[in-house]
Design a protein around this motif. Structure first.
Motif, PDB file in Angstrom:
ATOM      1  N   MET A   1      -9.886 -60.349 -15.436  1.00  0.00           N
ATOM      2  CA  MET A   1      -9.868 -59.612 -16.690  1.00  0.00           C
ATOM      3  C   MET A   1      -8.676 -58.654 -16.660  1.00  0.00           C
ATOM      4  O   MET A   1      -8.500 -57.909 -15.715  1.00  0.00           O
ATOM      5  CB  MET A   1     -11.183 -58.832 -16.854  1.00  0.00           C
ATOM      6  CG  MET A   1     -11.246 -58.097 -18.146  1.00  0.00           C
ATOM      7  SD  MET A   1     -12.752 -57.127 -18.454  1.00  0.00           S
ATOM      8  CE  MET A   1     -14.046 -58.027 -17.721  1.00  0.00           C
ATOM      9  N   ILE A   2      -7.880 -58.703 -17.712  1.00  0.00           N
ATOM     10  CA  ILE A   2      -6.713 -57.825 -17.762  1.00  0.00           C
ATOM     11  C   ILE A   2      -7.106 -56.469 -18.357  1.00  0.00           C
ATOM     12  O   ILE A   2      -8.175 -56.311 -18.942  1.00  0.00           O
ATOM     13  CB  ILE A   2      -5.543 -58.476 -18.536  1.00  0.00           C
ATOM     14  CG1 ILE A   2      -5.916 -58.762 -19.988  1.00  0.00           C
ATOM     15  CG2 ILE A   2      -5.085 -59.746 -17.861  1.00  0.00           C
ATOM     16  CD1 ILE A   2      -4.772 -59.308 -20.811  1.00  0.00           C
ATOM     17  N   ALA A   3      -6.217 -55.503 -18.183  1.00  0.00           N
ATOM     18  CA  ALA A   3      -6.515 -54.120 -18.566  1.00  0.00           C
ATOM     19  C   ALA A   3      -6.869 -53.978 -20.042  1.00  0.00           C
ATOM     20  O   ALA A   3      -7.777 -53.217 -20.396  1.00  0.00           O
ATOM     21  CB  ALA A   3      -5.335 -53.222 -18.217  1.00  0.00           C
ATOM     22  N   VAL A   4      -6.180 -54.711 -20.920  1.00  0.00           N
ATOM     23  CA  VAL A   4      -6.465 -54.565 -22.347  1.00  0.00           C
ATOM     24  C   VAL A   4      -7.877 -55.051 -22.672  1.00  0.00           C
ATOM     25  O   VAL A   4      -8.539 -54.495 -23.555  1.00  0.00           O
ATOM     26  CB  VAL A   4      -5.409 -55.286 -23.223  1.00  0.00           C
ATOM     27  CG1 VAL A   4      -5.545 -56.788 -23.145  1.00  0.00           C
ATOM     28  CG2 VAL A   4      -5.489 -54.811 -24.666  1.00  0.00           C
ATOM     29  N   GLU A   5      -8.356 -56.054 -21.965  1.00  0.00           N
ATOM     30  CA  GLU A   5      -9.724 -56.523 -22.191  1.00  0.00           C
ATOM     31  C   GLU A   5     -10.738 -55.470 -21.770  1.00  0.00           C
ATOM     32  O   GLU A   5     -11.697 -55.202 -22.496  1.00  0.00           O
ATOM     33  CB  GLU A   5      -9.970 -57.840 -21.452  1.00  0.00           C
ATOM     34  CG  GLU A   5      -9.213 -59.005 -22.055  1.00  0.00           C
ATOM     35  CD  GLU A   5      -9.334 -60.274 -21.239  1.00  0.00           C
ATOM     36  OE1 GLU A   5      -9.691 -60.205 -20.041  1.00  0.00           O
ATOM     37  OE2 GLU A   5      -9.054 -61.344 -21.802  1.00  0.00           O
ATOM     38  N   ARG A   6     -10.520 -54.862 -20.600  1.00  0.00           N
ATOM     39  CA  ARG A   6     -11.427 -53.788 -20.160  1.00  0.00           C
ATOM     40  C   ARG A   6     -11.425 -52.640 -21.157  1.00  0.00           C
ATOM     41  O   ARG A   6     -12.472 -52.098 -21.505  1.00  0.00           O
ATOM     42  CB  ARG A   6     -11.028 -53.289 -18.770  1.00  0.00           C
ATOM     43  CG  ARG A   6     -11.503 -54.179 -17.646  1.00  0.00           C
ATOM     44  CD  ARG A   6     -11.332 -53.508 -16.289  1.00  0.00           C
ATOM     45  NE  ARG A   6      -9.938 -53.267 -15.958  1.00  0.00           N
ATOM     46  CZ  ARG A   6      -9.127 -54.149 -15.395  1.00  0.00           C
ATOM     47  NH1 ARG A   6      -9.585 -55.340 -15.087  1.00  0.00           N
ATOM     48  NH2 ARG A   6      -7.883 -53.852 -15.123  1.00  0.00           N
ATOM     49  N   ALA A   7     -10.229 -52.270 -21.615  1.00  0.00           N
ATOM     50  CA  ALA A   7     -10.119 -51.178 -22.584  1.00  0.00           C
ATOM     51  C   ALA A   7     -10.822 -51.550 -23.895  1.00  0.00           C
ATOM     52  O   ALA A   7     -11.525 -50.728 -24.489  1.00  0.00           O
ATOM     53  CB  ALA A   7      -8.655 -50.846 -22.838  1.00  0.00           C
ATOM     54  N   ALA A   8     -10.637 -52.782 -24.361  1.00  0.00           N
ATOM     55  CA  ALA A   8     -11.255 -53.210 -25.618  1.00  0.00           C
ATOM     56  C   ALA A   8     -12.773 -53.223 -25.507  1.00  0.00           C
ATOM     57  O   ALA A   8     -13.471 -52.815 -26.446  1.00  0.00           O
ATOM     58  CB  ALA A   8     -10.733 -54.583 -26.024  1.00  0.00           C
ATOM     59  N   TYR A   9     -13.303 -53.680 -24.364  1.00  0.00           N
ATOM     60  CA  TYR A   9     -14.753 -53.635 -24.170  1.00  0.00           C
ATOM     61  C   TYR A   9     -15.257 -52.190 -24.189  1.00  0.00           C
ATOM     62  O   TYR A   9     -16.293 -51.890 -24.790  1.00  0.00           O
ATOM     63  CB  TYR A   9     -15.147 -54.304 -22.846  1.00  0.00           C
ATOM     64  CG  TYR A   9     -15.099 -55.816 -22.873  1.00  0.00           C
ATOM     65  CD1 TYR A   9     -15.716 -56.544 -23.875  1.00  0.00           C
ATOM     66  CD2 TYR A   9     -14.448 -56.518 -21.866  1.00  0.00           C
ATOM     67  CE1 TYR A   9     -15.678 -57.935 -23.887  1.00  0.00           C
ATOM     68  CE2 TYR A   9     -14.407 -57.904 -21.870  1.00  0.00           C
ATOM     69  CZ  TYR A   9     -15.022 -58.601 -22.888  1.00  0.00           C
ATOM     70  OH  TYR A   9     -14.995 -59.975 -22.898  1.00  0.00           O
ATOM     71  N   SER A  10     -14.538 -51.293 -23.553  1.00  0.00           N
ATOM     72  CA  SER A  10     -14.938 -49.879 -23.528  1.00  0.00           C
ATOM     73  C   SER A  10     -14.885 -49.270 -24.921  1.00  0.00           C
ATOM     74  O   SER A  10     -15.817 -48.572 -25.343  1.00  0.00           O
ATOM     75  CB  SER A  10     -14.029 -49.080 -22.592  1.00  0.00           C
ATOM     76  OG  SER A  10     -14.134 -49.549 -21.275  1.00  0.00           O
ATOM     77  N   VAL A  11     -13.809 -49.528 -25.643  1.00  0.00           N
ATOM     78  CA  VAL A  11     -13.670 -48.996 -27.005  1.00  0.00           C
ATOM     79  C   VAL A  11     -14.754 -49.585 -27.904  1.00  0.00           C
ATOM     80  O   VAL A  11     -15.357 -48.872 -28.718  1.00  0.00           O
ATOM     81  CB  VAL A  11     -12.258 -49.276 -27.565  1.00  0.00           C
ATOM     82  CG1 VAL A  11     -12.181 -48.983 -29.049  1.00  0.00           C
ATOM     83  CG2 VAL A  11     -11.223 -48.465 -26.805  1.00  0.00           C
ATOM     84  N   GLY A  12     -15.029 -50.869 -27.760  1.00  0.00           N
ATOM     85  CA  GLY A  12     -16.103 -51.496 -28.541  1.00  0.00           C
ATOM     86  C   GLY A  12     -17.442 -50.837 -28.274  1.00  0.00           C
ATOM     87  O   GLY A  12     -18.222 -50.589 -29.200  1.00  0.00           O
ATOM     88  N   GLY A  13     -17.712 -50.531 -27.016  1.00  0.00           N
ATOM     89  CA  GLY A  13     -18.947 -49.835 -26.676  1.00  0.00           C
ATOM     90  C   GLY A  13     -19.014 -48.449 -27.292  1.00  0.00           C
ATOM     91  O   GLY A  13     -20.065 -48.019 -27.784  1.00  0.00           O
TER      92      GLY A  13
END
Length: 141
Positions: A1-13
Motif C-alpha cells: 500500500m502506498i502512502a496516498v492510499e493510507r492517507a486516503a483511508y485515514s481521511v475517509g475515516g
C-alpha cells in the motif's frame, strides 16, 4: 500500500466520523431533518464522502496505474471530498443553503467551489473507469 492510499483511508475515516458527529448533534439537538440548512446535509456529506473515498481508494488499488498517476488521482480526489464536505458543513453551521446560493459574494464563491469540486470528483471517477477498461487490463477475480 502506498502512502496516498493510507492517507486516503485515514481521511475517509475522518470524513465518516464527521458525518457521525453531525448526525449525533442533529439528533441530540432535535434539529430539523428537512430543508436546505439542516445539519442533515453535513451528516450525509460526511458519511457519503467518507465511504466514497474509502471505496474509490480500495477499487483504485486494483487498477494498473503508475504510482505518480495513482498518487495524483487519489490525492486530488481526497482533497475534493474534504472540500465538498467542509463547505457544505460550513454553510449548514452558518444557517444558509450551500447549493445554488448566490445571495452574497462569499456564498456565490462557495457554490461555485462546490460545483468545481463535483466536476473534479466525476472527472477522476471517469479517469479511473477508463483506466480499468483499457485494453490488456487484467483484474483479479
Amino acid at each position: 500500500m502506498i502512502a496516498v492510499e493510507r492517507a486516503a483511508y485515514s481521511v475517509g475515516g475522518l470524513l465518516f466520523l464527521s458525518g457521525v458527529i453531525h448526525l449525533a448533534i442533529l439528533l441530540i439537538s432535535g434539529g430539523t431533518w428537512e430543508g436546505p440548512v439542516s445539519l442533515r446535509k453535513a451528516a450525509t456529506f460526511g458519511l457519503s464522502f467518507g465511504l466514497t473515498l474509502i471505496n474509490v481508494t480500495f477499487v483504485a488499488s486494483f487498477v494498473p496505474l503508475k504510482d505518480r498517476t495513482r498518487t495524483a488521482l487519489l490525492g486530488v480526489f481526497a482533497v475534493a471530498c474534504v472540500l465538498e464536505t467542509f463547505l457544505v458543513s460550513l454553510q449548514a453551521w452558518r444557517g444558509v443553503p450551500s447549493h445554488f446560493n448566490v445571495e452574497t459574494p462569499f456564498d456565490a464563491a462557495v457554490a461555485q467551489t462546490l460545483a468545481v469540486g463535483g466536476f473534479t470528483l466525476v472527472a477522476i471517477i471517469v479517469a479511473l473507469t477508463a483506466a480499468t477498461f483499457r485494453a490488456g487490463t487484467a483484474l483479479p477475480r
